[in-house]
Design a protein around this motif. Structure first.
Motif, PDB file in Angstrom:
ATOM      1  N   PRO A  97       0.815  -1.214   0.000  1.00  0.00           N
ATOM      2  CA  PRO A  97       0.000   0.000   0.000  1.00  0.00           C
ATOM      3  C   PRO A  97       0.852   1.269   0.000  1.00  0.00           C
ATOM      4  O   PRO A  97       2.061   1.229   0.214  1.00  0.00           O
ATOM      5  CB  PRO A  97      -0.784  -0.125   1.304  1.00  0.00           C
ATOM      6  CG  PRO A  97       0.117  -0.894   2.204  1.00  0.00           C
ATOM      7  CD  PRO A  97       0.930  -1.805   1.335  1.00  0.00           C
ATOM      8  N   GLN A  98       0.166   2.371  -0.244  1.00  0.00           N
ATOM      9  CA  GLN A  98       0.797   3.691  -0.189  1.00  0.00           C
ATOM     10  C   GLN A  98       0.484   4.318   1.169  1.00  0.00           C
ATOM     11  O   GLN A  98      -0.684   4.567   1.485  1.00  0.00           O
ATOM     12  CB  GLN A  98       0.228   4.572  -1.309  1.00  0.00           C
ATOM     13  CG  GLN A  98       0.714   6.008  -1.277  1.00  0.00           C
ATOM     14  CD  GLN A  98       0.011   6.865  -2.316  1.00  0.00           C
ATOM     15  OE1 GLN A  98      -0.780   6.370  -3.127  1.00  0.00           O
ATOM     16  NE2 GLN A  98       0.266   8.158  -2.274  1.00  0.00           N
ATOM     17  N   PRO A  99       1.480   4.562   1.998  1.00  0.00           N
ATOM     18  CA  PRO A  99       1.209   5.167   3.304  1.00  0.00           C
ATOM     19  C   PRO A  99       0.633   6.577   3.136  1.00  0.00           C
ATOM     20  O   PRO A  99       1.063   7.331   2.277  1.00  0.00           O
ATOM     21  CB  PRO A  99       2.598   5.232   3.966  1.00  0.00           C
ATOM     22  CG  PRO A  99       3.451   4.283   3.196  1.00  0.00           C
ATOM     23  CD  PRO A  99       2.917   4.258   1.812  1.00  0.00           C
ATOM     24  N   GLN A 100      -0.347   6.873   3.971  1.00  0.00           N
ATOM     25  CA  GLN A 100      -0.971   8.202   3.974  1.00  0.00           C
ATOM     26  C   GLN A 100      -0.936   8.734   5.402  1.00  0.00           C
ATOM     27  O   GLN A 100      -0.711   7.973   6.343  1.00  0.00           O
ATOM     28  CB  GLN A 100      -2.435   8.102   3.502  1.00  0.00           C
ATOM     29  CG  GLN A 100      -2.625   7.530   2.115  1.00  0.00           C
ATOM     30  CD  GLN A 100      -2.278   8.508   1.009  1.00  0.00           C
ATOM     31  OE1 GLN A 100      -1.830   9.621   1.281  1.00  0.00           O
ATOM     32  NE2 GLN A 100      -2.460   8.101  -0.227  1.00  0.00           N
ATOM     33  N   PRO A 101      -1.173  10.029   5.582  1.00  0.00           N
ATOM     34  CA  PRO A 101      -1.198  10.549   6.961  1.00  0.00           C
ATOM     35  C   PRO A 101      -2.356   9.944   7.760  1.00  0.00           C
ATOM     36  O   PRO A 101      -3.283   9.334   7.203  1.00  0.00           O
ATOM     37  CB  PRO A 101      -1.401  12.061   6.757  1.00  0.00           C
ATOM     38  CG  PRO A 101      -1.012  12.321   5.339  1.00  0.00           C
ATOM     39  CD  PRO A 101      -1.324  11.080   4.585  1.00  0.00           C
ATOM     40  N   ALA A 155       1.435   1.505  -6.165  1.00  0.00           N
ATOM     41  CA  ALA A 155       1.051   2.457  -5.108  1.00  0.00           C
ATOM     42  C   ALA A 155       2.257   3.009  -4.331  1.00  0.00           C
ATOM     43  O   ALA A 155       2.297   4.211  -4.041  1.00  0.00           O
ATOM     44  CB  ALA A 155       0.036   1.819  -4.162  1.00  0.00           C
ATOM     45  N   PRO A 156       3.256   2.188  -3.988  1.00  0.00           N
ATOM     46  CA  PRO A 156       4.401   2.761  -3.267  1.00  0.00           C
ATOM     47  C   PRO A 156       5.102   3.868  -4.055  1.00  0.00           C
ATOM     48  O   PRO A 156       5.626   4.822  -3.461  1.00  0.00           O
ATOM     49  CB  PRO A 156       5.329   1.558  -3.069  1.00  0.00           C
ATOM     50  CG  PRO A 156       4.424   0.375  -3.072  1.00  0.00           C
ATOM     51  CD  PRO A 156       3.361   0.717  -4.075  1.00  0.00           C
ATOM     52  N   LEU A 157       5.103   3.760  -5.399  1.00  0.00           N
ATOM     53  CA  LEU A 157       5.730   4.818  -6.184  1.00  0.00           C
ATOM     54  C   LEU A 157       4.942   6.119  -6.083  1.00  0.00           C
ATOM     55  O   LEU A 157       5.521   7.208  -6.132  1.00  0.00           O
ATOM     56  CB  LEU A 157       5.847   4.395  -7.657  1.00  0.00           C
ATOM     57  CG  LEU A 157       6.792   3.251  -7.970  1.00  0.00           C
ATOM     58  CD1 LEU A 157       6.948   3.080  -9.478  1.00  0.00           C
ATOM     59  CD2 LEU A 157       8.149   3.449  -7.327  1.00  0.00           C
ATOM     60  N   LEU A 158       3.627   6.006  -5.925  1.00  0.00           N
ATOM     61  CA  LEU A 158       2.814   7.222  -5.760  1.00  0.00           C
ATOM     62  C   LEU A 158       3.151   7.893  -4.434  1.00  0.00           C
ATOM     63  O   LEU A 158       3.196   9.121  -4.332  1.00  0.00           O
ATOM     64  CB  LEU A 158       1.323   6.874  -5.840  1.00  0.00           C
ATOM     65  CG  LEU A 158       0.874   6.191  -7.147  1.00  0.00           C
ATOM     66  CD1 LEU A 158      -0.610   5.823  -7.066  1.00  0.00           C
ATOM     67  CD2 LEU A 158       1.128   7.101  -8.336  1.00  0.00           C
ATOM     68  N   ALA A 198      11.698   1.563  -9.235  1.00  0.00           N
ATOM     69  CA  ALA A 198      10.865   0.819 -10.175  1.00  0.00           C
ATOM     70  C   ALA A 198      10.061  -0.252  -9.472  1.00  0.00           C
ATOM     71  O   ALA A 198      10.491  -0.811  -8.455  1.00  0.00           O
ATOM     72  CB  ALA A 198      11.742   0.176 -11.249  1.00  0.00           C
ATOM     73  N   ILE A 199       8.883  -0.507 -10.021  1.00  0.00           N
ATOM     74  CA  ILE A 199       8.082  -1.644  -9.582  1.00  0.00           C
ATOM     75  C   ILE A 199       7.556  -2.317 -10.831  1.00  0.00           C
ATOM     76  O   ILE A 199       6.809  -1.708 -11.609  1.00  0.00           O
ATOM     77  CB  ILE A 199       6.904  -1.210  -8.674  1.00  0.00           C
ATOM     78  CG1 ILE A 199       7.419  -0.510  -7.418  1.00  0.00           C
ATOM     79  CG2 ILE A 199       6.057  -2.434  -8.300  1.00  0.00           C
ATOM     80  CD1 ILE A 199       6.327  -0.002  -6.497  1.00  0.00           C
ATOM     81  N   GLY A 200       7.963  -3.546 -11.052  1.00  0.00           N
ATOM     82  CA  GLY A 200       7.516  -4.206 -12.271  1.00  0.00           C
ATOM     83  C   GLY A 200       8.039  -5.613 -12.370  1.00  0.00           C
ATOM     84  O   GLY A 200       8.321  -6.276 -11.368  1.00  0.00           O
ATOM     85  N   SER A 201       8.199  -6.024 -13.594  1.00  0.00           N
ATOM     86  CA  SER A 201       8.579  -7.408 -13.862  1.00  0.00           C
ATOM     87  C   SER A 201      10.106  -7.545 -13.817  1.00  0.00           C
ATOM     88  O   SER A 201      10.843  -6.567 -13.971  1.00  0.00           O
ATOM     89  CB  SER A 201       8.083  -7.795 -15.252  1.00  0.00           C
ATOM     90  OG  SER A 201       8.677  -6.923 -16.215  1.00  0.00           O
ATOM     91  N   PRO A 202      10.592  -8.790 -13.631  1.00  0.00           N
ATOM     92  CA  PRO A 202      12.043  -9.003 -13.725  1.00  0.00           C
ATOM     93  C   PRO A 202      12.616  -8.506 -15.053  1.00  0.00           C
ATOM     94  O   PRO A 202      13.738  -8.011 -15.106  1.00  0.00           O
ATOM     95  CB  PRO A 202      12.167 -10.524 -13.584  1.00  0.00           C
ATOM     96  CG  PRO A 202      10.977 -10.921 -12.782  1.00  0.00           C
ATOM     97  CD  PRO A 202       9.881  -9.994 -13.214  1.00  0.00           C
ATOM     98  N   HIS A 203      11.822  -8.610 -16.123  1.00  0.00           N
ATOM     99  CA  HIS A 203      12.275  -8.118 -17.434  1.00  0.00           C
ATOM    100  C   HIS A 203      12.573  -6.621 -17.355  1.00  0.00           C
ATOM    101  O   HIS A 203      13.571  -6.134 -17.908  1.00  0.00           O
ATOM    102  CB  HIS A 203      11.197  -8.398 -18.484  1.00  0.00           C
ATOM    103  CG  HIS A 203      11.445  -7.735 -19.806  1.00  0.00           C
ATOM    104  ND1 HIS A 203      12.448  -8.155 -20.649  1.00  0.00           N
ATOM    105  CD2 HIS A 203      10.857  -6.661 -20.398  1.00  0.00           C
ATOM    106  CE1 HIS A 203      12.442  -7.369 -21.735  1.00  0.00           C
ATOM    107  NE2 HIS A 203      11.483  -6.464 -21.596  1.00  0.00           N
ATOM    108  N   LEU A 204      11.711  -5.879 -16.679  1.00  0.00           N
ATOM    109  CA  LEU A 204      11.930  -4.433 -16.535  1.00  0.00           C
ATOM    110  C   LEU A 204      13.217  -4.155 -15.771  1.00  0.00           C
ATOM    111  O   LEU A 204      14.015  -3.289 -16.156  1.00  0.00           O
ATOM    112  CB  LEU A 204      10.735  -3.793 -15.812  1.00  0.00           C
ATOM    113  CG  LEU A 204      10.874  -2.313 -15.475  1.00  0.00           C
ATOM    114  CD1 LEU A 204      10.984  -1.463 -16.738  1.00  0.00           C
ATOM    115  CD2 LEU A 204       9.692  -1.833 -14.627  1.00  0.00           C
ATOM    116  N   TYR A 205      13.426  -4.911 -14.702  1.00  0.00           N
ATOM    117  CA  TYR A 205      14.632  -4.671 -13.892  1.00  0.00           C
ATOM    118  C   TYR A 205      15.900  -5.009 -14.676  1.00  0.00           C
ATOM    119  O   TYR A 205      16.900  -4.297 -14.594  1.00  0.00           O
ATOM    120  CB  TYR A 205      14.574  -5.496 -12.598  1.00  0.00           C
ATOM    121  CG  TYR A 205      13.403  -5.130 -11.715  1.00  0.00           C
ATOM    122  CD1 TYR A 205      13.042  -3.812 -11.525  1.00  0.00           C
ATOM    123  CD2 TYR A 205      12.664  -6.119 -11.089  1.00  0.00           C
ATOM    124  CE1 TYR A 205      11.967  -3.477 -10.722  1.00  0.00           C
ATOM    125  CE2 TYR A 205      11.589  -5.798 -10.280  1.00  0.00           C
ATOM    126  CZ  TYR A 205      11.240  -4.478 -10.103  1.00  0.00           C
ATOM    127  OH  TYR A 205      10.175  -4.151  -9.310  1.00  0.00           O
TER     128      TYR A 205
END
Lengths: 258, 280
Positions: free
Chosen positions: A56-60, A117-120, A188-195
């Protein structure tokens, strides 16, 4: 780290087959960083015996937001059906997260995953700190992309779709040669191919990938325990065996085998 | 209080009959920040071998209906590094630690047992409480004595012998003759599951509630032996624990429940401890 209940306080449809859950954690006392995860108890022990990791994306104010999409996994399908007022049994926050140390100016966020979401969360931190942020997203079609209208205008957005319905027509990784020379930090968050592509492109355009440059949230392995109890999520890095659940799931892409 | 090694000179006196099984709590401290570990009688470590073991390739785990298969291939950094990394935390853990040694070449077993047994508290006592010797799934009865003797050659700690589930009573008989202090039943059978994300089969030990019935069967088969029995497999409720105890087990080990509901595992141990405390 706690075993607590998250309460679904809001469920919004933000695009076709994209939902955003707002989760309230009144009993949470541990801080949580973008990229850390919770292990979610799903459905019943017959169909979903193991907990599923959620990012998740932490919020206040002890809140989180979680992006969900239709998923063939029965546990995540169960999550998609949750409604306001439902309670989620979770253990967390677990693992390491992304960080933004001093000295970063140009932050590239890149994802072809539903778990962005963590990237957001990282994006909001970076914008608040005055960094230049580019978000690059990839998907099969425009309708599969996270709705870009929700991104703040100060963030430069780039897209790649396989069918050409939005942005670059082709792979997300095609954008890397232009973006990597600009960035001084990639998350980054994605597939091993992306990494693998990030690492290869960084080596090509930056003459080697230095440590501390590109980080990826690795979601390719199941995380049954989340606390380093079982060794089932071991991966090998330049510095030896690491547990994805404890030492990750965010890893320096210069150090990890993907 | 229970006694798991009544024939041993120092014994293995534990405050609770509910232990944590090998492979489900790292080297003892994995759940320390989540639950109060002192409700458990002891924790059994991950496998420890003389030399480092890299373990099996990924994927190592795959969910099944009401369970999962898991095979880490005995991954561990070797006994020297295990001691270096964990002796301080064992001192602080607040409950007895039992080291799990998988059956190995007898010389290696002796050296591993000796290294572990020589770790001492600041007061000069052995830091570890016992050794659990894990037998492979395909063990012949005549091999048991050699392995137990190899551990005894390197260690004076109590020895618990973990038998494969479904093993013949002859294995238990061999362990008794080799002067094991207790029997642990047992190591789960192998299963195979298909992991769609990897498009391959994953083979490993099968865990989940179904194990309870298999272990109960074995406990009843060996209940006549004059040796403490420890039942491990599939415990998900206090009823599961009491069934094992009624069938002849002196203690139990909790396994996969820790993954799926750590708080429930804690509560089970607490409930059992309180009930036994209240019983005349």
């Amino acid at each position: 780290m706690q075993q607590i209940r998250l309460i679904v306080s809001q469920k919004e449809t933000i695009a076709s087959a994209w939902w955003r859950l707002t989760l309230t954690a009144p009993d949470l006392t541990s801080p949580c960083r973008p990229g850390q995860f919770f292990l979610l108890r799903c459905a019943d022990r017959f169909t979903c015996y193991l907990r599923r990791p959620i990012f998740p994306q932490p919020q206040p104010n002890q809140q989180f937001t979680l992006l969900i999409r239709p998923d063939p996994d029965p546990g995540l399908a169960w999550l998609t059906a949750r409604q306001v007022g439902d309670r989620l049994d979770v253990v967390g926050p677990l693992g390491s997260g992304f960080d933004l140390p001093d000295g970063i100016q140009n932050l590239l966020l890149i994802s072809n995953s539903q778990w962005l979401a963590p990237l957001l969360g990282l994006m909001e931190q970076a914008v608040a700190a005055g960094l230049s942020v580019t978000m690059a997203l990839g998907a099969r079609r425009a309708v599969d992309l996270y709705p870009v209208s929700t991104l703040p205008p100060v963030v430069e957005f780039q897209a790649a779709t396989l069918d050409g319905s939005l942005g670059h027509s082709g792979q997300l990784t095609d954008l890397l040669p232009d973006l990597l020379p600009w960035a001084d930090r990639v998350c980054a968050i994605g597939s091993p191919h992306l990494y693998r592509a990030i690492r290869a492109q960084a080596e090509a355009v930056r003459f080697g990938i230095p440590t501390g440059f590109a980080y990826g949230l690795l979601t390719d392995l199941p995380l049954p325990c989340g606390v380093g109890a079982c060794c089932s999520c071991t991966r090998y890095t330049n510095t030896g065996a690491k547990l994805t659940c404890l030492d990750g799931p965010v890893f320096d892409l210069a150090e990890v085998e993907v | 209080m229970i006694e798991l090694a009544p024939r041993h000179k120092t014994g293995l006196n534990l405050s609770s009959p509910v232990l944590i099984a090998s492979g489900f709590c790292g080297y003892g401290q994995s759940y320390q920040r989540l639950i109060d570990m002192t409700v458990f009688g002891a924790v059994v470590t991950q496998p420890v071998t003389l030399r480092p073991e890299r373990g099996t390739p990924q994927p190592r785990v795959c969910e099944t209906t009401a369970g999962f298969v898991l095979n880490t291939g005995l991954q561990n950094p070797g006994v020297r590094k295990v001691i270096q990394a964990h002796r301080k935390s064992w001192e602080r853990l607040g409950l007895p630690v039992i080291a799990h040694l998988p059956a190995d070449r007898p010389d290696d077993l002796t050296r591993t047992a000796r290294a572990l047994s020589s770790v001492q508290t600041p007061q000069g006592d052995a830091l570890l409480a016992a050794i659990e010797l894990g037998l492979p799934l395909e063990t012949a009865p005549d091999e048991v004595e050699d392995w137990v003797a190899a551990v005894q050659a390197g260690s004076e700690l109590p020895i618990l012998v973990k038998l494969p589930i479904g093993g013949y009573p002859a294995l238990a008989e061999s362990a008794v003759q080799a002067q094991a202090d207790a029997l642990v039943i047992g190591t789960p059978p192998l299963g195979t599951a298909y992991a769609p994300a990897y498009r391959q089969m994953v083979k490993g030990h099968l865990f989940g509630p179904a194990l309870h019935s298999l272990v109960l069967h074995d406990i009843q088969m060996v209940a006549g032996f004059d040796l403490p029995l420890v039942a491990v497999g599939g415990i998900h409720s206090t009823a599961d624990i009491y069934t094992f105890l009624q069938a002849g087990a002196t203690a139990v080990q909790i396994d996969s429940l820790l993954f799926i509901d750590p708080q429930a595992a804690y509560q089970l141990a607490l409930d059992v401890n309180n009930t036994l405390l209240d019983s005349p």
